[in-house]
Design an enzyme around this catalytic site. Sequence first.
Site, PDB file in Angstrom:
ATOM      1  N   GLU A   1       0.830  -1.199   0.000  1.00 51.91           N
ATOM      2  CA  GLU A   1       0.000   0.000   0.000  1.00 51.91           C
ATOM      3  C   GLU A   1       0.866   1.250   0.000  1.00 51.91           C
ATOM      4  OE1 GLU A   1      -2.897  -0.045   3.083  1.00 51.91           O
ATOM      5  OE2 GLU A   1      -3.303  -2.192   2.876  1.00 51.91           O
ATOM      6  N   SER A   2       0.444   2.209  -0.782  1.00 53.76           N
ATOM      7  CA  SER A   2       1.232   3.437  -0.934  1.00 53.76           C
ATOM      8  C   SER A   2       1.361   4.191   0.374  1.00 53.76           C
ATOM      9  CB  SER A   2       0.601   4.333  -2.006  1.00 53.76           C
ATOM     10  OG  SER A   2      -0.743   4.676  -1.636  1.00 53.76           O
TER      11      SER A   2
END
Length: 1438
Positions: free
Chosen positions: A648-649
């Site tokens: 996840e960013s």
Amino acid sequence: MGCPNQLPEGVTAARDTKDCSPSSSSSSSSSSSSTSSAFMVNSEIGAVLAVMRRNVRWGVQYMDNEDQLEHPLIKSFKEIRKKIFSWQHQWHTINPVLYLQPFLDVIQSDETSAPITGVALSSLYKFLTLEVIDLDTVNVSDALHSIVDAVTSCRFEVTDPASEEVVLMKILQVLLVCMKNEASVKLSNQHVCNVVNTCFQIVHQAGAKGELLQRTARHTMHELIRCVFMHLPDVVNKEDEVTHEVNVPSNEQSSTSNGYTGSKIESVGGSLNLSAVVPEVKMDETSGEVGQTKNHVVTEPYGVPSVVEIFNFLCSLLNAVEHYGIAPRSNSLAYDEDVPLFALGLINSAIELGGAALGHHPEILALVQNDLFHSLIQFGLSPSPLILSTVCSIVLNLYHLMRVKLKLQLEAFFSSVLMKIALNKHGASYQQQEVAMETLVDLCRQPTFIHEMYANYDCDISCSNVFEDLSNLLSKSAFPVNSPLSAIHVLALEGLIAMISGMAESIGDEAPPLEPDPSSIEDHESFWKVKCENFENPDAWVPFIRKMKHIKKKLTIGSDHFNRDPKKGLQFLQGMYLLPETLDPISVACFLRYTTGLDKNLVGDYLGNHDQFCIDVLQEFAGTFDFRDMNLDIALRVFLETFRLPGESQKIQRVVEAFAERYYEQSPDILANKDAALLLSYSLIMLNTDQHNAQVKKKMTEEDFIRNNRRINGGNDLPREYLSELYRSISENEIKMTPEHGVGFPVMTHDNWVGLIHKSRQTAPFIVCNSGDNSGDRINHEMFAILSGPTVAALSVILDLVEQEDVLQVCIDGFLDVAKIAGSYHLDDVLDGLLVSLSKFTTLLIPMSIEDSVLAFGDDSKARKATVAVFTIANSYGDYIRSGWRNILDCILSLHKLGLLPARLARDAADDFDSVSDPDSGKSTVTPVSTKPALPPTRKPSGLMGRFSEFLYYDTEKPAPQPSEEQVEARNRAMETVKDCHIENVFTESKFLQSESLSSLARALMLGAGPSGISNSGDDEDAAIFCLELLITVALNNRDRIMILWQGVYEYIANIVQSAVMPSALVEKAVFGLIRICRRLLPYKEDLTDDLLKSLQLILKLDARVADAYCEHITQEIMRLVKVNVGQIKSHMGWRTITSLLSITARHPEASEPGFETLEFIMSDGAHLLPANFVLCVNAARQFAESRVGDVVRSVKSVDLMAGSGVCLVRWSREAEEASLQVYEDIGEMWLRLVQGLKKVCLDSREEIRNHAVLMLQRCVTGLDGIYLEDEMWLQCFELVIFGVVNDLLEIVEEKSVKEYRNMEGTLVLSLKLLTKAFLHSLPCISRLVSFEKIWVGVLNGMKRYMEVKFRGKRSEKIYELVPELLKNTLLVMKATGILSLPDSDSGGDSGGVWNQTWVHVKTLAPLLQSEVFPDEELEPRAVGATAPVPEANLLVP
């Protein structure tokens, strides 16, 4: 042209050989005068000129015009020749460069041919070899430098390949002799580097030339490396010596860390240019401290700087192979192993000769730690067994010399190379596996290797369990799975044995102390803060590593829980006191950072979580890294190597922000702020994806990368060189975002190596276990717990399969070493397991016929060795054997059945003292050793028919077949093996066993005889007898600790005795064994005397048939027991048992004689009579007196014993009076029991016995004057004894036939005398009794009955005459004592009653007796008051 050149070359070659070969030349030249040196130089000048003149070029010019066309080279030689003899008296003051220069000019001239250059080189070789130039020579350093400069820049004209190779070989000779000359210490760093570089260039050129040149060049290269590195330990580092610093290149820059150049050896007419990929040794111009010039470092006498450069050059050879050749991990068959082997061989020589001094120099150490070890790991995985073998040799040397500074590197090599190959996890060939296994075994043979592996790795929470993994690997590799035993299996076994024997040898005779167990610690302590005060002091580091190992075990369990559920895993760790009760970020961060075995995906997700606590953990996690002096890409690799970057960013952002902040905090030099670090970090991650993702077709260029990162450094650009370096690093080596998921040993990737180098800065110091201080012994216990299981399993499997004698012995020795360690640390479960395993290999438990078993055992070397091992363990470590005793006993029973045990195996401590008197001593309860098989015992037939059939059987029996020679030899070998076992010591030395082991041995002996010790078959009964005898032996040898065994032994024997219904050998052994135990133990165990004697009551419970069979023998044993231990038997209960056994024998034909002998021993002269046994012995003697089994003499003796015992009563009474003891009542009671016993014998039908008993009764009643008897006791005596004897005898006369009781008249006479004498003796006492009148009347009535007795219808005249006489005597005594007197008229009462009763009865017996006793004159004064005679109705009748 070739012809003129050949002769001088041949002459020169011959001279060279003469110069080089004899060692005597060198010794003679050392003492040569300056004159000989001058002649030598002159000779060499002549040789060179001779060769030059043979050449067309030089010869034509010389012949045409010698004065004007003479070549400068020839002219220079002639000039020297003119001066040479003028220098001979001052030779050592002459600069050698003067006479060397012409030779050097020839070598450097490109106009000379190969033969001329070769002769000049030979001259230099001669000067150096014969020490024309030595350390004392003037300007020797300049001379050597000139020689090296000339030779390394040698130029000549190539005429043919052969002559070219000759020159190259001579160059190698001269360079090598320069380094070997004692003046070589004057060479500068640069010149030494030039020598090595030139030699390597020739090595490279030789690849295209002849085999001889190739081998010579390589040999010379090795010799040069040896010379250089041999010098390193002698280098003295003074305070003002130059500290040479070398910039060690990183892996990303290794290809550019060394320059590449062409050869300085040039030739005319031929091409000798080298490939551009060949590294060169050169001094770094930037080296040296501030204020130093390059010339100072380069020109000073060679030492550390040149060694560093040469070692760097050697390491770069491996890098060159890695970067330019075929990848060493390739499986291509075309892979060339020649270059890496050569490079590795040089490195190995350097390490061997440099020794520990290599580790004292930071530059060399840095090269070893990083470049060299990384290359070793890469080449270790090559498909070539030769390369692997050389790599392993280097690592073995590095471990020996520098292990303290190579902790993590060694761990990586062990895990990533050796163990992986040994387990065939790399697709390795059999040869590679064998090489890896040999290396592991060699390591295990090092004295302290296993201890250091355990202390440094297994007890370090951030390292793998190297020792445990190695133990499991060797054990697994020793198991032949569906395949025959191979060399690898044997190697693995040797490794295990080496580990075990190393531990066993360090254990002395005294058991090592057991250290406290850290598992009891229940307080929370931050495990990452646990420190050791002193890693050099075993008293400090041993408790430290023990504690860390305990923590590591709990962390390992905690990591498993975390990998299943992070939240529950942390809760578990809190419960294990590894994390605080209230979690804090630093604790969780350290757990994630330092714990091995965590799922890196879960770690990354946890660190990237948006929860505030997780964010705090992330900050603390980043704070554990040290990024100082690291490039950003290296720091990023180190950071991301510890977990997997989440997908996840937002999580990525949080993680990268934490990294960037930490990096900027520690490395603010280039970056303006942490935002710049963040942006550049993101850029590197994107570049990594771009360069190494296959889905990205258009790759980012270096210019693109630089352009993308403009103005990120606080609005300014970062240096272009800095960004280019980052770009190349990422492009060439991918940052692995996904961790390896391989099962087993890790793969050493580039990022792993970078992380390892970073981790090595923070790791704990390497703990050295010195063999001298026995520090390793203190951790043997924990190590053995890990090693013992795999070792025993492997030993068992291999021993089952192997037949070779040497491997067999190795296995047996391994078992014994395991036993030694287990015994030292009191590990009874290990010893029991060993015995279970070993007993299976003895083959003694396999059911076979006796002949076959003996033959098989004698022919089976494995079985015999295993048997000796079993009993060696039993004798040496018996203290800690528990259930294993059963296996030992099974082996003993089998040997007993085979007839291989000695004839007197069961022997106790007292056997030597009473073997003569012991009825068992002449009989062996064990099968005697013979060449014939043992036969079961047979019973003798009883009855006429049985004996007749036995006679017929013997008449028809065929002779037993003679054993074959093979059987005899097998039995002899078996007997020799049993002799080596010393089985008897197991039982005779059992007194030294610990209590628990002793109890286990006793239980095993009881179980070995079968349920209740009762067996139906002959073999089983024989085994039961054998076990019982051994049990008795053990009991007797442990008399001081008999309380441990007594209850069990007694119950076991009681079970046998009480269940016996027929005589048997087992019952016999049980009964007499019990008596034997009592006899031996009574002198030593006073507190157990009653229990021992009480146990003999079992004999009284024997079945009648059994008791009858053994009665005589039992009695003899009881007699021995009493005679030996009569002083120890003091209690009434004990004597009751003894006398009960004796009393039973009184009516047994065979047993009565020893029984009476025993009783006589006790009672004769009262020697052993006690108040406790007096009555019992009297009753026993009465039994013998009444017994008709013996003759009359024995009965008479029995009566005498009874009567003689009265002396003891007199003595005891006197002693009691002197001591003021109130024991008169007891003595009186014993006296009464004595006379009561005699009273019963007085009724015997045999005249002699009866009469003698009456006389003895009379003696006991009247002759024991020293006894104090109370008046009431006399009353009981008359009522129970005296009157009883009189009445019973009279009744016998009246009722019995004369034939049954002969000559009763004499007995009655004696009893009549007894009556009167007893009355008169006791008269003073009984006259005081109220019942005196009753007693007196009883006496008178008894006399009356005697007067009235008739024999065959006639009265006895003897008695008829005796009664008045005795009565008269009695009356006179009573008169004299005043008891019988004429009562006064005033007095009434008793006196009158006695007077009246007396004369009433006397008148019926002797009417005239009153007048004789009391004449008339005595009665007259009382006549007036005399009363009338008492009427008949008033007579007292008793």
